[in-house]
Design an enzyme around this catalytic site. Structure first.
Site, PDB file in Angstrom:
ATOM      1  N   GLU A  64       0.862  -1.185   0.000  1.00 30.75           N
ATOM      2  CA  GLU A  64       0.000   0.000   0.000  1.00 30.75           C
ATOM      3  C   GLU A  64       0.893   1.228   0.000  1.00 30.75           C
ATOM      4  OE1 GLU A  64      -3.743   2.211   2.225  1.00 30.75           O
ATOM      5  OE2 GLU A  64      -3.433   0.051   2.484  1.00 30.75           O
ATOM      6  N   ASP A 116       9.956   7.815   1.356  1.00 30.61           N
ATOM      7  CA  ASP A 116       9.564   7.907  -0.043  1.00 30.61           C
ATOM      8  C   ASP A 116       9.435   6.508  -0.643  1.00 30.61           C
ATOM      9  OD1 ASP A 116       9.414   8.399  -2.798  1.00 30.61           O
ATOM     10  OD2 ASP A 116      10.764  10.121  -2.679  1.00 30.61           O
ATOM     11  N   ASP A 138      -2.113  12.087  -2.340  1.00 29.26           N
ATOM     12  CA  ASP A 138      -2.046  13.546  -2.362  1.00 29.26           C
ATOM     13  C   ASP A 138      -2.490  14.048  -3.729  1.00 29.26           C
ATOM     14  OD1 ASP A 138      -1.047  13.481   0.183  1.00 29.26           O
ATOM     15  OD2 ASP A 138       1.020  13.935  -0.376  1.00 29.26           O
ATOM     16  N   ASP A 174     -10.924  10.959  -5.178  1.00 27.58           N
ATOM     17  CA  ASP A 174     -12.146  11.737  -5.300  1.00 27.58           C
ATOM     18  C   ASP A 174     -11.842  13.101  -5.942  1.00 27.58           C
ATOM     19  OD1 ASP A 174     -10.826  12.820  -3.117  1.00 27.58           O
ATOM     20  OD2 ASP A 174     -12.429  12.413  -1.677  1.00 27.58           O
ATOM     21  N   THR A 212     -12.144   4.277   4.846  1.00 19.61           N
ATOM     22  CA  THR A 212     -11.457   4.896   5.977  1.00 19.61           C
ATOM     23  C   THR A 212     -12.119   6.219   6.350  1.00 19.61           C
ATOM     24  OG1 THR A 212      -9.921   6.154   4.603  1.00 19.61           O
ATOM     25  CG2 THR A 212      -9.304   3.877   5.172  1.00 19.61           C
TER      26      THR A 212
END
Length: 250
Positions: A64, A116, A138, A174, A212
């Site tokens: 993930e 990273d 992000d 989204d 979540t």
């Protein structure tokens, strides 16, 4: 230009820049103590990485990228104790939250990279992952910042390298233009095929998805969109995404 599966990431990528801060509120003393105690044992070791050495009995290895507070990652790990789950997240508070979830649920199949993800990917062997999740990354919504988004051709080429044939990649967002970008960049890579057959395949959360608290905030400009891709064998012909049905309503 879209990169294929044989593209390797540069050893000299730009430093990580996050849409959010790498640290926000101070970590509570009790949580800081838990991190100090548990994180060293959860960290992915330095150097060349062999997932099989981390969990020799693992049926698969999943990754993930940007696990946030760790809710989804921990829930998936709890459902599949036979799977080694790797998580990468640079946000200090998110790492602390993930350590808490791991400790509270007694998970023994999760390892963390608190930095990273590009550095972690570069150390993974070819075809070593069965699944990759990139969930609500992000968004960098300003057009001049889009180059800072995670889903770029070089990163997708590296994901193609580390995913085994038949492996799956899930992207969710989204933010409408990030969905467009992900569909174009991932779907345009000949190593991947978009699996959607009908509108509900991207409009509705997949059956194994874990919603979540961050997702529920609906911080973007559209309803969540879920894009699932499969890693193709090298010789498999690909139907371009441009020839597929539109992925969302106008």
């Amino acid at each position: 230009m879209t990169l294929g599966a044989d593209v390797e990431m540069s050893d000299h990528h730009p430093p990580l820049r996050s849409f959010g801060r790498l640290k926000s509120r101070p970590i509570k003393p009790r949580q800081a103590a838990l991190v100090e105690q548990r994180l060293p044992g959860l960290r992915v070791p330095e150097g060349a990485l062999d997932p099989a050495a981390l969990k020799p009995d693992a049926a698969e290895t999943w990754l993930e990228i940007g696990f946030g507070g760790g809710e989804h990652m921990a829930a998936q790990a709890a459902r599949r104790p036979d799977v080694l789950v790797l998580g990468a997240e640079p946000f200090t508070n998110g790492v602390a939250s993930a350590v808490r979830h791991i400790a509270e649920q007694g998970l023994a199949n999760v390892r963390l990279h608190d930095g990273d993800v590009r550095d972690l990917l570069a150390r993974l062997p070819d075809a070593s992952l069965a699944r990759v999740f990139i969930l609500f990354p992000d968004p960098w919504p300003k057009a001049r910042h889009h180059k800072r988004r995670l889903v770029q051709s070089a990163a997708v080429g590296e994901l193609a390298r580390v995913l085994r044939p038949g492996g799956r990649l899930r992207f969710a967002s989204d933010w409408a233009d990030y969905v467009d970008q992900a569909l174009a960049v991932i779907g345009g890579n000949p190593a991947f095929a978009w699996t959607a057959a009908r509108a509900d395949d991207w409009r509705r959360p997949p059956a194994d998805h874990v919603t979540t608290r961050y997702e529920e905030k609906r911080l973007g400009d559209c309803a969540p969109v879920f894009l699932d891709f499969v890693r193709l064998p090298a010789a498999t012909p690909v139907i371009p995404v441009s020839a597929r049905a539109e992925h969302r309503d106008p």
